[in-house]
Design a protein around this motif. Structure first.
Motif, PDB file in Angstrom:
ATOM      1  N   PHE A 186      -9.770  34.358  62.942  1.00 55.95           N
ATOM      2  CA  PHE A 186     -10.015  34.663  61.539  1.00 55.95           C
ATOM      3  C   PHE A 186      -9.286  33.637  60.675  1.00 55.95           C
ATOM      4  O   PHE A 186      -8.369  32.950  61.130  1.00 55.95           O
ATOM      5  N   SER A 187      -9.737  33.547  59.458  1.00 54.06           N
ATOM      6  CA  SER A 187      -9.093  32.680  58.468  1.00 54.06           C
ATOM      7  C   SER A 187      -8.482  33.574  57.412  1.00 54.06           C
ATOM      8  O   SER A 187      -9.185  34.377  56.791  1.00 54.06           O
TER       9      SER A 187
ATOM     10  N   MET B 228     -17.647  30.263  56.978  1.00 54.74           N
ATOM     11  CA  MET B 228     -16.692  29.346  57.609  1.00 54.74           C
ATOM     12  C   MET B 228     -16.991  27.899  57.272  1.00 54.74           C
ATOM     13  O   MET B 228     -18.148  27.532  57.236  1.00 54.74           O
TER      14      MET B 228
ATOM     15  N   THR C   4      -6.895  34.869  53.858  1.00 51.39           N
ATOM     16  CA  THR C   4      -7.173  34.608  52.451  1.00 51.39           C
ATOM     17  C   THR C   4      -5.876  34.154  51.797  1.00 51.39           C
ATOM     18  O   THR C   4      -4.963  34.948  51.608  1.00 51.39           O
TER      19      THR C   4
ATOM     20  N   TYR D 268     -16.696  35.326  54.583  1.00 56.40           N
ATOM     21  CA  TYR D 268     -16.270  34.209  55.414  1.00 56.40           C
ATOM     22  C   TYR D 268     -17.400  33.240  55.745  1.00 56.40           C
ATOM     23  O   TYR D 268     -17.838  33.163  56.884  1.00 56.40           O
TER      24      TYR D 268
ATOM     25  N   VAL E 246     -13.102  30.912  52.840  1.00 58.68           N
ATOM     26  CA  VAL E 246     -12.953  32.333  52.576  1.00 58.68           C
ATOM     27  C   VAL E 246     -13.110  32.489  51.072  1.00 58.68           C
ATOM     28  O   VAL E 246     -12.415  31.821  50.305  1.00 58.68           O
TER      29      VAL E 246
ATOM     30  N   PRO F 213      -7.498  28.083  61.824  1.00 56.93           N
ATOM     31  CA  PRO F 213      -7.752  29.527  61.890  1.00 56.93           C
ATOM     32  C   PRO F 213      -6.780  30.206  62.859  1.00 56.93           C
ATOM     33  O   PRO F 213      -6.309  29.591  63.812  1.00 56.93           O
TER      34      PRO F 213
END
Length: 157
Positions: free
Chosen positions: A126-127, A87, A129, A85, A90, A107
C-alpha cells in the motif's frame, strides 16, 4: 511391444471429439447471449447473508452508474472522504475545494508467512497518504461537505 498410432490419427480423433462436443451445444446468434437467466444452484453458489447495496451519493447522473472508475469510491457516502489509489498516486478529498495528492516512492510491503500465502511472498502493499501537495481553489467557496456533486460521467471519467 507397444504400438503407437500415427500423429495424424490421434489428431483426427481429437478433432472429431471436439466437433461432436461443439455440435451438441445450443446454437446462438452471439457469444454474448446469455446461456441461462436462472438463479445458480444455491448449494454451489450460496447467497450472502444480507444484500450489500451501496447507494450513489452526491450524483446528478441519471440511470445506471458506472462502477469501474478509479474514483468510484467518491460516488458513495461511505467512501466520500476516503483515499483512492490510482497507483503510484494517492488522492484524497480534504474538502470539496481541496484535493490532496501523494506519490509514494517506496510503497509499504507486507510479506506473508506459512499460514497465509507463503513465506517470502508479498501478501499486500500500500501507499500511505502523506499529502505531498494539494490542488484547491484560490477564490472563496461556499461549499459544504454535501456540495461535492458529480454532474457528468463519460467513458474516461
Amino acid at each position: 511391444a507397444r504400438v503407437c498410432a500415427p500423429a495424424w490419427v490421434m489428431l483426427s480423433l481429437l478433432l472429431s471429439l471436439v466437433l461432436s462436443v461443439v455440435s451438441a451445444l445450443p446454437i446462438s446468434s452471439s457469444l454474448l447471449e446469455a446461456i441461462s437467466q436462472d438463479r445458480p444452484d444455491s448449494a454451489v453458489f450460496p447467497s450472502p447473508p444480507e444484500p450489500h447495496h451501496v447507494s450513489p451519493f452526491g450524483m446528478e447522473v441519471a440511470g445506471a452508474k458506472q462502477t469501474n472508475k478509479f474514483w468510484s469510491n467518491w460516488a458513495v457516502e461511505e467512501g466520500r472522504w476516503m483515499p483512492i489509489y490510482p497507483m503510484p498516486y494517492v488522492l484524497q478529498m480534504a474538502s470539496p475545494a481541496n484535493l490532496m495528492i501523494s506519490r509514494c516512492h517506496d510503497p509499504m510491503v507486507v510479506y506473508g508467512d506459512n499460514s497465509t500465502n507463503g513465506a517470502e511472498k508479498i501478501r499486500y502493499y500500500f501507499s500511505p497518504t502523506i499529502n505531498e501537495f494539494g490542488l484547491g481553489t484560490a477564490e472563496e467557496t461556499n461549499l459544504t461537505n454535501l456540495d461535492l456533486i458529480i454532474v457528468k460521467e463519460g467513458l474516461f471519467g
